[in-house]
Design an enzyme around this catalytic site. Structure first.
Site, short mmCIF file in Angstrom:
data_model
loop_
_atom_site.label_atom_id
_atom_site.label_comp_id
_atom_site.label_asym_id
_atom_site.label_seq_id
_atom_site.Cartn_x
_atom_site.Cartn_y
_atom_site.Cartn_z
N CYS A 114 0.83 -1.20 0.00
CA CYS A 114 0.00 0.00 0.00
C CYS A 114 0.87 1.26 0.00
O CYS A 114 1.46 1.58 -1.02
CB CYS A 114 -1.00 -0.03 1.15
SG CYS A 114 -2.37 1.14 0.93
N HIS A 222 -3.72 -5.32 0.33
CA HIS A 222 -3.25 -5.69 1.67
C HIS A 222 -3.23 -7.20 1.86
O HIS A 222 -4.13 -7.78 2.49
CB HIS A 222 -4.14 -5.04 2.73
CG HIS A 222 -3.93 -3.57 2.89
ND1 HIS A 222 -3.06 -3.05 3.82
CD2 HIS A 222 -4.44 -2.52 2.20
CE1 HIS A 222 -3.06 -1.73 3.71
NE2 HIS A 222 -3.88 -1.39 2.74
N GLU A 224 -1.43 -8.80 3.84
CA GLU A 224 -1.16 -9.15 5.25
C GLU A 224 -2.44 -9.45 6.02
O GLU A 224 -2.39 -10.10 7.07
CB GLU A 224 -0.39 -8.01 5.93
CG GLU A 224 -1.21 -6.85 6.46
CD GLU A 224 -1.77 -5.92 5.39
OE1 GLU A 224 -2.61 -5.06 5.72
OE2 GLU A 224 -1.37 -6.04 4.22
#
EC number: 3.5.1.94
Length: 254
Positions: A114, A222, A224
């Site tokens: 990001c 994202h 993660e």
């Protein structure tokens, strides 16, 4: 039981906030947990490490660099634009720009998410759209802050992977897939030093890599978020850690 101290050491750039009136630097758990689950040892990097002599001492101890997302935005003067950025984090900008350039020179693996992708774009000579929502040809890439967090991180749009790059090598069976989208800025001009790895349906750059570097990957989404539950996200983090292990082997050969 595996000794975590044998795992690749991953430097994670922190973000500045204020907590009860005190300047504070923080990292969200989801970024750290994704590295741990993939087999890395995350180490927080405070902004003071941007000082050149400290950075020079630090880099030989790191096996990878991780640039997480953040509520803040890159300051526009760093990519040649005027005006203020109300959501700025100058300390992070300073450390990120310095550590990206140093890591590229030393061929240290980088994984950028990001804001991290945007930093990678700017550090290599590119520029950003400051407000994607003002570009009529683009989709809405921001999350709805009124929704529960789980829904904010739900898949939002597809990305199309470009052939012949790092991302297609990591995901050879997957040329397009859905990703979440929680960003108000994005890549505008990409330097010739970067390869575009993926785009969203509106043409916005969603992933980049550094040409002639073993592993320097930036993604706009994202991965993660609940990374251990999604195969595609796991593959990205495991690919990063594998690159860090290769970097360790290279250092040992020197």
């Amino acid at each position: 039981m595996e000794n975590i101290m044998n795992n690749p050491v991953i430097g994670v750039v922190m973000c500045r906030n204020r907590l009860k009136g005190h300047a504070t630097q923080t990292l969200q758990e989801k970024y750290l947990n994704a590295i741990i689950h993939a087999g890395g040892l995350p180490i927080a990097l405070p902004h003071a490490l941007a000082e050149p002599s400290l950075l020079e001492q630090l880099l030989p101890k790191l096996d990878g660099i991780y640039l997480p997302g953040s509520p803040s935005n890159v300051q526009p003067h760093l990519y040649g634009e005027n005006g203020d950025e109300p959501d700025a984090d100058p300390g992070r900008d300073l450390l990120s720009m310095a550590i990206i350039n140093a890591a590229l020179e030393r061929r240290i693996p980088i994984f950028a998410i990001c804001r991290g992708l945007q930093e990678l774009v700017v550090a290599t000579g590119g520029s950003l759209h400051r407000k994607l929502c003002e570009q009529p040809e683009l989709l809405e890439h921001r999350e709805d802050p009124e929704l529960p967090v789980e829904q904010q991180y739900a898949p939002s749009h597809e990305v199309q992977v470009e052939e012949g790059g790092l991302l297609s090598a990591l995901l050879p069976e997957c040329s397009n897939f859905w990703v979440n989208s929680l960003h108000g800025q994005g890549a505008k001009v990409v330097s010739p030093r970067l390869r575009v790895e993926a785009r969203s349906p509106d043409g916005l750059v969603e992933a980049v890599s550094v040409i002639n570097h073993p592993f320097a990957l930036g993604v706009q989404w994202h991965p993660e978020w609940n990374s251990s539950e999604y195969a595609l996200s796991r593959i990205l983090f495991e690919g990063f850690i594998t690159a860090c292990q290769h970097h360790i082997a290279e250092k040992q050969r020197l």
